[in-house]
Design a protein around this motif. Structure first.
Motif, short mmCIF file in Angstrom:
data_model
loop_
_atom_site.label_atom_id
_atom_site.label_comp_id
_atom_site.label_asym_id
_atom_site.label_seq_id
_atom_site.Cartn_x
_atom_site.Cartn_y
_atom_site.Cartn_z
N LYS A 186 13.86 -54.65 46.49
CA LYS A 186 13.01 -54.44 45.33
C LYS A 186 13.82 -53.74 44.25
N ASN A 187 14.37 -54.55 43.37
CA ASN A 187 15.16 -54.03 42.25
C ASN A 187 16.31 -53.15 42.73
N GLY A 188 16.98 -53.58 43.79
CA GLY A 188 18.12 -52.84 44.33
C GLY A 188 17.79 -51.86 45.43
N LEU A 189 16.51 -51.54 45.61
CA LEU A 189 16.07 -50.69 46.71
C LEU A 189 15.82 -51.59 47.92
N VAL A 190 16.65 -51.45 48.94
CA VAL A 190 16.55 -52.30 50.13
C VAL A 190 15.89 -51.50 51.24
N PHE A 191 14.86 -52.10 51.86
CA PHE A 191 14.17 -51.45 52.96
C PHE A 191 13.63 -52.48 53.94
N THR A 192 13.39 -52.00 55.16
CA THR A 192 12.89 -52.87 56.22
C THR A 192 11.57 -52.33 56.74
N ILE B 12 22.03 -49.57 56.33
CA ILE B 12 20.92 -49.88 57.22
C ILE B 12 21.48 -50.65 58.40
N SER B 13 21.23 -50.17 59.59
CA SER B 13 21.78 -50.77 60.80
C SER B 13 21.26 -52.20 60.99
N THR B 14 22.16 -53.08 61.41
CA THR B 14 21.78 -54.45 61.73
C THR B 14 21.76 -54.68 63.24
N SER B 15 21.97 -53.62 64.01
CA SER B 15 22.02 -53.79 65.47
C SER B 15 20.63 -54.01 66.06
N ASN B 16 19.60 -53.43 65.48
CA ASN B 16 18.23 -53.62 65.96
C ASN B 16 17.35 -53.84 64.73
N LEU B 17 17.55 -54.96 64.09
CA LEU B 17 16.98 -55.23 62.78
C LEU B 17 15.48 -55.48 62.84
N ASN B 18 14.76 -54.83 61.93
CA ASN B 18 13.32 -55.05 61.78
C ASN B 18 13.09 -55.94 60.56
N LEU B 19 12.39 -57.03 60.76
CA LEU B 19 12.03 -57.92 59.66
C LEU B 19 10.61 -57.62 59.22
N PRO B 20 10.32 -57.91 57.97
CA PRO B 20 11.17 -58.45 56.92
C PRO B 20 12.05 -57.38 56.28
N VAL B 21 13.04 -57.87 55.55
CA VAL B 21 13.91 -57.02 54.75
C VAL B 21 13.53 -57.29 53.29
N VAL B 22 13.37 -56.23 52.52
CA VAL B 22 12.95 -56.35 51.13
C VAL B 22 14.01 -55.74 50.22
#
Length: 113
Positions: free
Chosen positions: A93-99, A81-91
């Motif tokens: 959930k049991n290893g599934l990471v999404f923004t 997941i790109s950190t260059s234009n990060l959308n918060l929040p970041v979650v």
């Protein structure tokens, strides 16, 4: 923006442990990790939504917790997941990471799916 760039550079040379638990809510078997900022209305609304739905979660304010910020950036990078234009929040959930990249109501629904 410079702060995030410097932290990303720092992350390449450092191994990070897990952050201390904060704001723990109890009622489900899975603990959801929410990384956000108290100055971000999406983050505040996400925390409120989790409380209203009695989700078990830990909230990390990345403006106040540098270790949590580093941990979040590592998880984003590991999940491509790109950190260059990060959308918060970041979650996480049991290893599934999404923004918050989709419409906000759909993002919130992912917390309870």
């Amino acid at each position: 923006m410079i702060r995030i760039f410097l932290l990303i550079v720092f992350l390449f040379s450092t191994q990070i442990g897990s952050s201390q638990n904060k704001d723990v809510k109890n009622n489900q078997s899975t603990t959801i990790l929410i990384y956000g900022s108290d100055t971000c209305h999406y983050c505040v609304d996400t925390k409120k939504y989790a409380e209203e739905h009695q989700l078990k979660f830990i909230y990390f304010d990345i403006d106040k917790d540098e270790k949590a910020l580093k941990e979040m950036l590592i998880k984003l990078r590991q999940n491509n997941i790109s950190t260059s234009n990060l959308n918060l929040p970041v979650v996480d959930k049991n290893g599934l990471v999404f923004t918050n990249e989709i419409d906000f109501s759909s993002f919130l629904k992912k917390l309870i799916e």
